[in-house]
Motif scaffolding. Structure first.
Motif, PDB file in Angstrom:
ATOM      1  N   PHE A 388      24.254 -32.395  76.230  1.00  0.00           N
ATOM      2  CA  PHE A 388      23.204 -33.326  76.635  1.00  0.00           C
ATOM      3  C   PHE A 388      21.971 -32.562  77.102  1.00  0.00           C
ATOM      4  O   PHE A 388      20.834 -32.940  76.808  1.00  0.00           O
ATOM      5  N   GLY A 389      22.194 -31.484  77.839  1.00  0.00           N
ATOM      6  CA  GLY A 389      21.087 -30.692  78.370  1.00  0.00           C
ATOM      7  C   GLY A 389      20.213 -30.095  77.281  1.00  0.00           C
ATOM      8  O   GLY A 389      18.980 -30.050  77.409  1.00  0.00           O
ATOM      9  N   ILE A 390      20.828 -29.647  76.194  1.00  0.00           N
ATOM     10  CA  ILE A 390      20.067 -29.066  75.079  1.00  0.00           C
ATOM     11  C   ILE A 390      19.155 -30.119  74.448  1.00  0.00           C
ATOM     12  O   ILE A 390      17.981 -29.859  74.163  1.00  0.00           O
ATOM     13  N   VAL A 391      19.694 -31.329  74.252  1.00  0.00           N
ATOM     14  CA  VAL A 391      18.904 -32.415  73.651  1.00  0.00           C
ATOM     15  C   VAL A 391      17.763 -32.822  74.582  1.00  0.00           C
ATOM     16  O   VAL A 391      16.614 -33.006  74.146  1.00  0.00           O
ATOM     17  N   ILE A 392      18.061 -32.963  75.872  1.00  0.00           N
ATOM     18  CA  ILE A 392      17.042 -33.339  76.862  1.00  0.00           C
ATOM     19  C   ILE A 392      15.907 -32.319  76.872  1.00  0.00           C
ATOM     20  O   ILE A 392      14.728 -32.673  76.914  1.00  0.00           O
ATOM     21  N   SER A 393      16.271 -31.046  76.833  1.00  0.00           N
ATOM     22  CA  SER A 393      15.273 -29.969  76.878  1.00  0.00           C
ATOM     23  C   SER A 393      14.308 -30.046  75.704  1.00  0.00           C
ATOM     24  O   SER A 393      13.103 -29.803  75.851  1.00  0.00           O
ATOM     25  N   LYS A 394      14.834 -30.386  74.535  1.00  0.00           N
ATOM     26  CA  LYS A 394      13.997 -30.493  73.342  1.00  0.00           C
ATOM     27  C   LYS A 394      12.900 -31.547  73.539  1.00  0.00           C
ATOM     28  O   LYS A 394      11.709 -31.287  73.296  1.00  0.00           O
ATOM     29  N   PHE A 395      13.276 -32.727  74.020  1.00  0.00           N
ATOM     30  CA  PHE A 395      12.304 -33.809  74.196  1.00  0.00           C
ATOM     31  C   PHE A 395      11.372 -33.544  75.379  1.00  0.00           C
ATOM     32  O   PHE A 395      10.201 -33.923  75.349  1.00  0.00           O
ATOM     33  N   TYR A 396      11.889 -32.878  76.411  1.00  0.00           N
ATOM     34  CA  TYR A 396      11.052 -32.541  77.557  1.00  0.00           C
ATOM     35  C   TYR A 396       9.945 -31.573  77.141  1.00  0.00           C
ATOM     36  O   TYR A 396       8.780 -31.732  77.534  1.00  0.00           O
ATOM     37  N   ASN A 397      10.290 -30.574  76.340  1.00  0.00           N
ATOM     38  CA  ASN A 397       9.292 -29.603  75.867  1.00  0.00           C
ATOM     39  C   ASN A 397       8.229 -30.273  75.004  1.00  0.00           C
ATOM     40  O   ASN A 397       7.043 -29.908  75.058  1.00  0.00           O
ATOM     41  N   ILE A 398       8.634 -31.271  74.206  1.00  0.00           N
ATOM     42  CA  ILE A 398       7.659 -32.022  73.402  1.00  0.00           C
ATOM     43  C   ILE A 398       6.692 -32.763  74.325  1.00  0.00           C
ATOM     44  O   ILE A 398       5.479 -32.793  74.090  1.00  0.00           O
ATOM     45  N   GLY A 399       7.230 -33.358  75.409  1.00  0.00           N
ATOM     46  CA  GLY A 399       6.389 -34.060  76.374  1.00  0.00           C
ATOM     47  C   GLY A 399       5.403 -33.132  77.060  1.00  0.00           C
ATOM     48  O   GLY A 399       4.237 -33.497  77.278  1.00  0.00           O
TER      49      GLY A 399
END
Length: 414
Positions: A388-399
């Motif tokens: 879950f953390g890997i997926v969250i990090s991807k979208f956070y970096n896009i933000g």
């Protein structure tokens, strides 16, 4: 090198540069809360010394969480529109009364009541999150959380070794823990008063810091983060001090102070690693993922039935926790909706509801399978959380990139 780190830990100018006075006060008073974790270690240790079986103490822990599971959501939502200072003062007073009760009268009845009052501290966790969101400068959140954590662990490591090598020989068995609980109880009364009289007052849980940052991600990303946090808390509950204390006493045949020394290993790891962490120039999402993976590795090392490996496992756990916690809180507060309290309350209630079953489940896993099976379960759950953390990090970096693009000046037309 030593002098620089010593000054850093105790709050020299380099540590608190540009931090508001209110945040400095909060960091200092939080040291009491860090040391108070000893009470969480003390209850299962006392239970083992009273020769209460792990199955029975598992039921005691489970029953204490039933009421809290339903109260956590209600309290989290209620203090969105009220001052979280009052909630935190109540939490610390209940914690204090529980520890003092067990310190003065140590028997099965007071053990049950004390566990109930001490664990009630968990239902006020949403108020703590809202309070910190309002007072900690957003751009320095990860730094502040790391500082707070390192200072707390430094104080704990010093105190733990003092009480293990000086206090433990003077007071045998349960008397050793009664003295500790007495000190913790008095300290938490001071902490409760400080939330009302000394520390900054936050008018409502919904209040945001004046420099609040809102990273543009979907609500699904925030919910994914809360699920990640829930899974990590579940992993911690499997690898709890209820299991660890009985493991140290019954399998390794260590003395009453061994759970304190075990936790001291965790604290010392964090303090020794801190100078190196300051030199590691990684972003918040890298720290977030790395931390959760290291915690999963540490839990897996717990499952190896060797005393030295068991203590050594605190190294990846300590390093992982300092990476994970500071970055997780930073990301959460930057993507959370203003009504953070109700969602923290809901997931904290879910965590507590899960706690109803975990102590009993782990007790029977230990009895019918092995201690290793409990720690392997903790490792698997935290590994799932890491995904879950890997997926969250991807979208956070896009933000974050979206924010940077908005702030980038537009070149004038020629």
């Amino acid at each position: 090198m030593f002098n620089k780190n010593f000054v850093f830990i105790f709050g020299g100018i380099s540590l608190f540069k540009n931090l508001p006075v209110e945040v400095r006060k909060y960091i200092y008073f939080s040291l009491i809360g860090g040391f108070s974790f000893t009470a969480i270690i003390s209850i299962p240790s006392i239970s083992s010394l009273m020769e209460i079986s792990i199955e029975n103490i598992g039921w005691i822990f489970s029953i204490s969480y039933v009421v809290q599971a339903f109260m956590s959501y209600l309290i989290g939502r209620r203090f969105e529109d009220r001052s979280p200072n009052y909630a935190l003062a109540i939490a610390k007073l209940l914690f204090s009364f529980g520890t003092l009760l067990l310190a003065i009268w140590t028997n099965l009845a007071t053990l049950v009541i004390a566990q109930l009052m001490i664990s009630f501290n968990d239902i006020f966790y949403p108020s703590l999150v809202m309070y910190e969101r309002a007072i900690i400068p957003p751009r320095r959140r990860e730094e502040v959380y790391s500082i707070l954590f390192v200072m707390s662990e430094f104080v704990k490591s010093v105190i733990y070794f003092l009480i293990s090598f000086l206090l433990a020989p003077l007071f045998g068995g349960i008397a050793f823990y009664r003295v500790l609980l007495l000190v913790i109880g008095i300290s938490n009364i001071i902490l409760a008063v400080s939330f009302l009289k000394v520390l900054p007052i936050v008018n409502k849980g919904k209040d945001l810091h004046k420099e609040h940052i809102n990273v543009p991600v979907s609500f699904k990303v925030f919910m994914s983060l809360m699920i990640h946090q829930y899974l990590m808390f579940v992993a911690f509950n499997f690898a709890s001090f209820m299991v660890i204390s009985y493991y140290l006493f019954n399998v390794f045949k260590l003395g009453p102070a061994s759970p304190i020394l075990f936790e001291a290993t965790f604290s010392i790891t964090i303090v020794l690693f801190w100078p190196f962490k300051k030199r590691i120039k990684t972003n918040v999402t890298s720290n977030f993922v790395t931390g959760s993976i290291l915690l999963s590795i540490g839990f897996l090392m717990f499952s190896i039935p060797n005393m030295y490996t068991f203590f050594l496992a605190q190294v990846p756990c300590g390093i992982g926790f300092i990476f994970w916690f500071a970055s997780k809180e930073t990301i959460k507060m930057n993507i959370a909706p203003q009504e953070l309290g109700r969602w923290e309350g809901f997931f904290q209630g879910l965590t507590i509801f899960t706690k109803i079953f975990i102590p009993v489940a782990t007790a029977y896993m230990v009895s019918f399978l092995s201690y290793s099976s409990v720690f392997i379960t903790a490792s698997i759950v935290s590994a799932v959380a890491s995904v879950f953390g890997i997926v969250i990090s991807k979208f956070y970096n896009i933000g974050i990139k979206k924010i940077e693009l908005k702030q980038k000046p537009i070149a004038p037309h020629r």
